[in-house]
Write a protein that holds these residues in place. Structure first.
Motif, PDB file in Angstrom:
ATOM      1  N   VAL A 188       0.967  -1.307  -0.016  1.00  0.00           N
ATOM      2  CA  VAL A 188       0.003  -0.040  -0.090  1.00  0.00           C
ATOM      3  C   VAL A 188       1.073   1.175  -0.040  1.00  0.00           C
ATOM      4  CG1 VAL A 188      -1.784   1.299   1.316  1.00  0.00           C
ATOM      5  CG2 VAL A 188      -1.920  -1.071   1.165  1.00  0.00           C
ATOM      6  N   ASP A 189       0.707   2.071  -1.003  1.00  0.00           N
ATOM      7  CA  ASP A 189       1.454   3.522  -1.008  1.00  0.00           C
ATOM      8  C   ASP A 189       0.983   4.188  -0.233  1.00  0.00           C
ATOM      9  OD1 ASP A 189       2.937   2.258  -3.329  1.00  0.00           O
ATOM     10  OD2 ASP A 189       1.301   3.230  -4.530  1.00  0.00           O
ATOM     11  N   ASP A 190      -0.223   4.407   0.395  1.00  0.00           N
ATOM     12  CA  ASP A 190      -0.743   5.588   1.304  1.00  0.00           C
ATOM     13  C   ASP A 190      -1.474   5.002   2.140  1.00  0.00           C
ATOM     14  OD1 ASP A 190      -1.860   7.580   2.083  1.00  0.00           O
ATOM     15  OD2 ASP A 190      -2.745   8.555   0.718  1.00  0.00           O
ATOM     16  N   PRO A 191      -0.921   4.820   3.470  1.00  0.00           N
ATOM     17  CA  PRO A 191      -1.633   3.934   4.520  1.00  0.00           C
ATOM     18  C   PRO A 191      -2.800   4.668   4.971  1.00  0.00           C
ATOM     19  CG  PRO A 191       0.177   5.019   5.416  1.00  0.00           C
ATOM     20  CD  PRO A 191       0.245   5.336   3.763  1.00  0.00           C
ATOM     21  N   LYS A 192      -3.199   5.885   4.612  1.00  0.00           N
ATOM     22  CA  LYS A 192      -4.412   6.608   4.821  1.00  0.00           C
ATOM     23  C   LYS A 192      -5.671   5.727   4.447  1.00  0.00           C
ATOM     24  CE  LYS A 192      -3.132  10.925   3.875  1.00  0.00           C
ATOM     25  NZ  LYS A 192      -1.677  10.929   3.481  1.00  0.00           N
ATOM     26  N   PRO A 193      -7.014   5.716   5.272  1.00  0.00           N
ATOM     27  CA  PRO A 193      -7.922   5.120   4.798  1.00  0.00           C
ATOM     28  C   PRO A 193      -8.691   5.867   3.666  1.00  0.00           C
ATOM     29  CG  PRO A 193      -8.505   6.158   7.072  1.00  0.00           C
ATOM     30  CD  PRO A 193      -6.939   6.391   6.687  1.00  0.00           C
TER      31      PRO A 193
END
Length: 107
Positions: A32-37
């Motif tokens: 996952v590149d961006d761990p934000k939901p």
């Protein structure tokens, strides 16, 4: 879910102090590149928190997390939504047909 997340078991204490084993998912940060939901996932989490009566302070804490800004509905979830809508439409058609039959039988 198991593409980007790995299932793990955690122990959670309920309000009575009982320990309950729960399955949850932990993000695989290598995939996952961006761990934000996503906004969609954040909305689901917030709805679940409210539905289960979690304290408003905790709901606000969850709301404070930034999302990744990807507004597109996940394709798999869209399939679920489309399937539910199709079943609702079919049920509504069946119900209106049944009402016709009942009214016709009375006449």
């Amino acid at each position: 879910q198991e593409v980007f997340y790995q299932p793990i078991e955690v122990s959670v204490a309920n309000q009575q102090g009982q320990i309950i084993k729960c399955r949850t998912y932990e993000m695989d940060r290598d995939t996952v590149d961006d761990p934000k939901p996503s906004p969609h996932y954040k909305k689901v989490v917030l709805a679940g928190a409210r539905q289960n009566g979690l304290p408003e302070e905790y709901v606000r804490f969850l709301e404070s997390f930034p999302d990744n800004g990807l507004a597109q509905t996940p394709p798999l979830y869209q399939k679920v939504i489309d399937t539910i809508n199709m079943f609702r439409q079919n049920a509504a058609k069946e119900q209106s047909t049944n009402h016709y039959i009942e009214a016709h039988d009375i006449l």
